[in-house]
Scaffold this motif. Structure first.
Motif, short mmCIF file in Angstrom:
data_model
loop_
_atom_site.label_atom_id
_atom_site.label_comp_id
_atom_site.label_asym_id
_atom_site.label_seq_id
_atom_site.Cartn_x
_atom_site.Cartn_y
_atom_site.Cartn_z
N UNK A 333 0.51 7.22 9.24
CA UNK A 333 1.83 6.99 8.63
C UNK A 333 2.81 8.11 9.00
N UNK A 334 4.09 7.77 9.22
CA UNK A 334 5.09 8.80 9.50
C UNK A 334 5.24 9.77 8.34
N UNK A 335 5.75 10.95 8.60
CA UNK A 335 6.00 11.93 7.54
C UNK A 335 6.90 11.32 6.47
N UNK A 336 6.51 11.45 5.21
CA UNK A 336 7.28 10.88 4.11
C UNK A 336 7.06 9.39 3.93
N UNK A 337 6.15 8.81 4.71
CA UNK A 337 5.94 7.36 4.63
C UNK A 337 4.57 6.97 4.11
N UNK A 338 3.76 7.94 3.66
CA UNK A 338 2.39 7.61 3.26
C UNK A 338 2.37 6.71 2.03
N UNK A 339 3.22 6.98 1.04
CA UNK A 339 3.24 6.15 -0.16
C UNK A 339 3.59 4.71 0.15
N UNK A 340 4.57 4.52 1.00
CA UNK A 340 4.97 3.17 1.40
C UNK A 340 3.88 2.49 2.21
N UNK A 341 3.29 3.24 3.15
CA UNK A 341 2.20 2.68 3.97
C UNK A 341 1.02 2.27 3.10
N UNK A 342 0.70 3.08 2.08
CA UNK A 342 -0.41 2.73 1.19
C UNK A 342 -0.07 1.54 0.30
N UNK A 343 1.21 1.38 -0.05
CA UNK A 343 1.62 0.21 -0.82
C UNK A 343 1.42 -1.08 -0.05
N UNK A 344 1.84 -1.08 1.22
CA UNK A 344 1.65 -2.26 2.08
C UNK A 344 0.16 -2.49 2.33
N UNK A 345 -0.58 -1.40 2.53
CA UNK A 345 -2.03 -1.46 2.74
C UNK A 345 -2.72 -2.12 1.54
N UNK A 346 -2.36 -1.70 0.32
CA UNK A 346 -2.97 -2.27 -0.88
C UNK A 346 -2.64 -3.75 -1.02
N UNK A 347 -1.40 -4.11 -0.70
CA UNK A 347 -1.01 -5.51 -0.74
C UNK A 347 -1.86 -6.33 0.23
N UNK A 348 -2.08 -5.80 1.42
CA UNK A 348 -2.92 -6.48 2.42
C UNK A 348 -4.35 -6.62 1.92
N UNK A 349 -4.84 -5.59 1.24
CA UNK A 349 -6.20 -5.61 0.71
C UNK A 349 -6.37 -6.75 -0.30
N UNK A 350 -5.43 -6.86 -1.24
CA UNK A 350 -5.55 -7.89 -2.27
C UNK A 350 -5.34 -9.29 -1.70
N UNK A 351 -4.43 -9.39 -0.73
CA UNK A 351 -4.22 -10.70 -0.10
C UNK A 351 -5.48 -11.12 0.65
N UNK A 352 -6.12 -10.17 1.33
CA UNK A 352 -7.38 -10.47 2.03
C UNK A 352 -8.46 -10.92 1.06
N UNK A 353 -8.53 -10.26 -0.12
CA UNK A 353 -9.53 -10.65 -1.11
C UNK A 353 -9.30 -12.08 -1.58
N UNK A 354 -8.04 -12.43 -1.81
CA UNK A 354 -7.72 -13.79 -2.26
C UNK A 354 -8.11 -14.82 -1.20
N UNK A 355 -7.68 -14.58 0.03
CA UNK A 355 -7.95 -15.53 1.10
C UNK A 355 -9.45 -15.60 1.41
N UNK A 356 -10.14 -14.45 1.30
CA UNK A 356 -11.57 -14.43 1.58
C UNK A 356 -12.37 -15.25 0.60
N UNK A 357 -12.03 -15.16 -0.69
CA UNK A 357 -12.73 -15.98 -1.67
C UNK A 357 -12.52 -17.46 -1.41
#
Length: 462
Positions: A333-357
């Protein structure tokens, strides 16, 4: 100086209390994984496809509301959002506990996911900890999530054996309410709302995050990893019954052995990847092992011993990837962008869980256990093809440094910082009077960095 090097009592209470809240919430979310495909078929209207939907349903609302709830907490305060989220989560558990059909459980799981408090909890942690201790506090939460997942795999089958699915959901509701008590009684009041781009989503950084090729690869990876996890848990408990002859009441010991061995099995590879700077190679190898596991379950998982060995290997690779992905996001992640990158990452994680089930349940309904494992193997193969194209990550540490008024007035500060040996990226945020910077600690010229920022001692968060 001595006081600055140690976490204060308030910081320890904040980190420990919020880690407990996270742990109870994730425990309640994950306890259904090892039991829903076996016990859920007793519910009215249950089909394999609907069981899969119930397993992943929480991810749908979690993915949609994760970032908005974080932004809302900036406006109305952290605690109201966290309290509301835990009450919503408890209401979802009560709805599922009183359900006598699979649709009631699905509705309860969807409502549970709507209590999306992760971003608000991380933001509250930032408000309550000094920068030099924030990484330690966040590590406490990270450990609590990993331990709660492991505990859920064992406690879920034991609770369900004793009290049924309804009892499991009642226990989940109780954990959410206990989380409210922890926040109220243990976690100190925040003196201020801190704008901190390393632990919260910054709307200014959202566009760049969504266009970053390597971050998108990692977002795809965490989505696939949790899709495979959910789909595998549609099939693996059934395989233990049908192929292994193990009654559903006895599944807990399989997960206990697999997770215990898998956790310690992945530790040497984590150290090797970081110390030898071989993260890409270790990461890709772990994806390949996950692919092998799915093929193994499909072709060779014909008895209890074979299934247990496959589960051990599966969780070793899963734990390694689950631990590596956030570290890679932090580095890329770019400097100052880790929080935003982790927010998108978490969203992808939960979406993957939904689609995987949903994906796993549908595949099982179409063609049985083997079809689920083949589908997961194909997802792994696609992930591996994408993972090998990513660049070797930069081996950098993210720092947030306080800037003096004189440094803030220096319009060329960023350019001069980027010229310092070991500085990979830098971003000056005037409204926070702060500098976000990524450095290679093995190459960093600390003296030059400190001279540029402020002659006073540098306050940094590693």
């Amino acid at each position: 100086m001595h006081d600055r090097e140690r976490m204060s009592g308030g910081e320890i209470r904040a980190g420990g209390g919020l880690a407990l809240v996270f742990a109870f919430r994730m425990l309640g979310m994950f306890m259904v994984l090892p039991v829903l495909s076996t016990y859920g078929m007793d519910l009215a209207g249950a089909t394999p496809a609907l069981i899969g939907l119930a397993i992943g349903a929480y991810g749908l609302t979690q993915a949609v509301l994760q970032i908005p709830f974080g932004i809302l907490s900036d406006r109305i305060g952290r605690r109201p959002v966290i309290y509301a989220g835990l009450l919503i989560f408890a209401a979802g558990a009560v709805l599922a506990a009183n359900a006598d059909s699979i649709w009631g459980v699905i509705a309860g799981r969807v409502l549970q996911g709507a209590g999306a408090i992760s971003a608000a909890v991380m933001a509250l942690l930032s408000d309550l900890t000094r920068e030099q201790h924030r990484t330690k506090a966040m590590a406490m939460i990270g450990m609590s999530i990993g331990l709660s997942f492991a505990a859920a795999m064992v406690i879920g089958p034991l609770l369900t054996r004793a009290f049924g699915l309804s009892g499991l959901f009642w226990a989940t509701a109780g954990m959410a309410l206990f989380g409210i008590l922890i926040i109220a009684a243990l976690v100190p009041a925040a003196p201020r709302v801190l704008q901190h781009r390393e632990s919260a989503v910054a709307r200014q950084a959202l566009g760049a995050t969504l266009r970053h090729p390597d971050l998108l690869r990692l977002d795809f990876g965490i989505g696939v990893l949790h899709a495979i996890l959910m789909a595998t848990f549609v099939a693996l408990p059934l395989a233990l019954v049908e192929r292994g002859g193990l009654p559903r009441e006895e599944h807990w010991w399989v997960y206990l052995v697999a997770l215990f061995v898998g956790f310690f099995g992945m530790v040497p590879f984590i150290f090797y990847a970081e110390k030898k700077r071989r993260m890409k190679q270790v990461f890709c190898a772990a994806v390949a092992v996950l692919l092998f596991c799915e093929l193994y379950f499909w072709l060779l998982g014909g008895g209890l011993t074979a299934l247990v060995l496959g589960a051990v290997l599966f969780f070793t690779a899963f734990n390694l990837l689950e631990a590596s992905l956030p570290s890679l996001v932090s580095k890329v992640a770019p400097a100052g962008g880790k929080g935003t990158a982790m927010g998108v990452y978490s969203t992808s994680q939960f979406l993957g869980a939904a689609l995987g089930g949903i994906f796993g349940g549908w595949l099982y309904q179409q063609g049985g256990l083997g079809t689920v494992f083949v589908g997961c193997a194909l997802l792994c193969a696609l992930w591996l093809a994408i993972a090998v194209t990513m660049r070797e990550p930069p081996y950098v540490t993210s720092l947030r440094l306080s800037l003096s008024p004189a440094a803030l007035r220096d319009e060329a500060l960023r350019e001069r910082l980027l010229a310092v040996p070991g500085v990979a990226d830098a971003e000056v945020v005037a409204e926070e009077a702060a500098l976000y910077i990524k450095v290679d600690t093995q190459k960093l010229d600390r003296t030059s960095l400190e001279r540029l920022i402020d002659p006073a001692p540098v306050r940094a968060e590693a």
